[in-house]
Design an enzyme around this catalytic site. Sequence first.
Site, PDB file in Angstrom:
ATOM      1  N   LYS A   1      41.667  42.801  -1.351  1.00 37.06           N
ATOM      2  CA  LYS A   1      40.241  42.590  -1.616  1.00 37.06           C
ATOM      3  C   LYS A   1      40.059  41.770  -2.898  1.00 37.06           C
ATOM      4  O   LYS A   1      39.209  40.877  -2.962  1.00 37.06           O
ATOM      5  CB  LYS A   1      39.521  43.949  -1.731  1.00 37.06           C
ATOM      6  CG  LYS A   1      39.451  44.699  -0.395  1.00 37.06           C
ATOM      7  CD  LYS A   1      38.996  46.161  -0.538  1.00 37.06           C
ATOM      8  CE  LYS A   1      39.132  46.869   0.818  1.00 37.06           C
ATOM      9  NZ  LYS A   1      38.846  48.332   0.734  1.00 37.06           N
TER      10      LYS A   1
ATOM     11  N   GLN B   1      37.536  52.881  -3.649  1.00 35.70           N
ATOM     12  CA  GLN B   1      38.553  52.899  -2.599  1.00 35.70           C
ATOM     13  C   GLN B   1      38.840  54.331  -2.170  1.00 35.70           C
ATOM     14  O   GLN B   1      39.119  55.186  -3.005  1.00 35.70           O
ATOM     15  CB  GLN B   1      39.830  52.213  -3.116  1.00 35.70           C
ATOM     16  CG  GLN B   1      40.939  52.119  -2.091  1.00 35.70           C
ATOM     17  CD  GLN B   1      40.622  51.159  -0.937  1.00 35.70           C
ATOM     18  OE1 GLN B   1      40.029  50.101  -1.150  1.00 35.70           O
ATOM     19  NE2 GLN B   1      40.965  51.546   0.278  1.00 35.70           N
TER      20      GLN B   1
ATOM     21  N   ASP C   1      30.097  48.646   0.507  1.00 36.97           N
ATOM     22  CA  ASP C   1      30.656  49.316   1.686  1.00 36.97           C
ATOM     23  C   ASP C   1      29.543  49.862   2.601  1.00 36.97           C
ATOM     24  O   ASP C   1      29.831  50.269   3.731  1.00 36.97           O
ATOM     25  CB  ASP C   1      31.560  50.488   1.257  1.00 36.97           C
ATOM     26  CG  ASP C   1      33.039  50.120   1.240  1.00 36.97           C
ATOM     27  OD1 ASP C   1      33.391  49.086   1.837  1.00 36.97           O
ATOM     28  OD2 ASP C   1      33.818  50.864   0.643  1.00 36.97           O
TER      29      ASP C   1
END
Lengths: 291, 291
Positions: free
Chosen positions: B54, B98, B121
């Site tokens: 990422k 994460q 997200d």
Amino acid sequence: MTAGLIDGKAVAARVRAALKDDVSAFIARTGVQPGLATVLVGGDPASEVYVANKRKSTVASGMADLHQHLPEDASQAEVESLLRRLAADPQVSGILLQLPVPAQLNAAPLIDLIPFEKDVDGLTTLSVGRLAQQKPGLRPCTPAGVIELLDAYDVPIEGANVVVIGRSELVGRPVAQLLVNRNATVTIAHSRTRNLAEVCRAADIVVAAVGVKGLITAEHIKPGATVIDVGIHRGPEGLSGDVDFGPAAEVAGLITPVPGGVGPMTIAMLLVNTLRAAELQYELAGAAATA
Amino acid sequence: MTAGLIDGKAVAARVRAALKDDVSAFIARTGVQPGLATVLVGGDPASEVYVANKRKSTVASGMADLHQHLPEDASQAEVESLLRRLAADPQVSGILLQLPVPAQLNAAPLIDLIPFEKDVDGLTTLSVGRLAQQKPGLRPCTPAGVIELLDAYDVPIEGANVVVIGRSELVGRPVAQLLVNRNATVTIAHSRTRNLAEVCRAADIVVAAVGVKGLITAEHIKPGATVIDVGIHRGPEGLSGDVDFGPAAEVAGLITPVPGGVGPMTIAMLLVNTLRAAELQYELAGAAATA
């Protein structure tokens, strides 16, 4: 007519009677009387009737009527300030902003000032998210009433094929979420659905919440299916729903009338939510005290 | 095999190339470089690989890598404090915690510290509510990638019958919402669905996100339908999906391979979300300044 009638008035009366006992038990256990703050801005006649009904039912359930009235020309800041005060007031279990609000007001940010644990309408963005995430919270009244009716008539939800016609924030989307959470296979149909009759005929349960008078008729219904009509339309012959009742009742196994079906459930579930809100706050305060 | 292949790697590459141009244009217009703060707690090897990917992709898109690393034994309060700091930092456009986090941490309240306008997200409760209410916001990456693939191959969504298999928070529910918002008729099926093959065979588009290797096979697919496989399973013969690819590809019109289908879209959409987050914050700051 061959279908059995789902008697929403009778189910709502049973829900309210049970609630009254639950309210007494809650007060005995906690010393807290649940209270509902209905907030009415201005004097829309229909809204006045609805709010009066909610207040009367609240008192009849043994809960406190904490009604608030603001003048027709109330500013956004005035309504905000009232909602913030109610949000912070430990006497207030539930807050309900009666819609629609006068044109000078922007409803969406006002609704989102209601904390999720007091959101007895289940309409704030946080409440909507909590429903989708299956977190504890308050669910919108009419969708919750639909589930209550199905349960009252022992209609199996788990594994059932359900078609929800309509995708509104108020009914279609939340009722679909509640049904998925109960392990139904749920299809969300709407005005752009092709072959609506065919789609609906696959359903064990049809929930009509599309807002088109008489749209759903015999050809939409699998013989023996359960039909829940959330629509309500005023016409020369009185009230009717999204379902063309006469022909549909010849095919369905169970069906809600309009009026007397889903309608009476909405206030009943608002009262249930008000007690649930008081419980949620009691739990949250307990969790905070022991944290 | 008769189906056409949906090449996720190629679509993701096009999305990333277009994004790079959009990032340059945004910087030229606003003077602000979008930045992504990936937050990694501890040293889970798989998470380290994902985060490294990422970060590399963020830099390659012309955006700032604002990675944050906390030790394996970080406390809830330490992670909270970092997330609050990132939430308040105007240099930070997007925040990504994460997952999974180490066992001593409670992920849900940490995720909800991310403001919706930085929630790249799309997983906070507020973001989930905003999707259901069709308010502006950031949508979860994999579901957004599914829509992007359908659009890239000109698969009609409006009016299509879509069956989504799986009702997870991460994929099934949000992809269903996105498809309803695009005027598809959407059925949410899952492990408790009866006659899954029959339900799926009614679909013009099947989205498999159920997490069971090879569950969906030829009998689930209407000839010519589009099949999107979100599953990913590691086995002795390498990666495979929820769809039994060989037989399904004999019936489908278009199908995603695993790997190389939905997978590459997830990071591409994360990058798109990071720019979108920067845009949202720029708009909100502008609105606040003129209010």
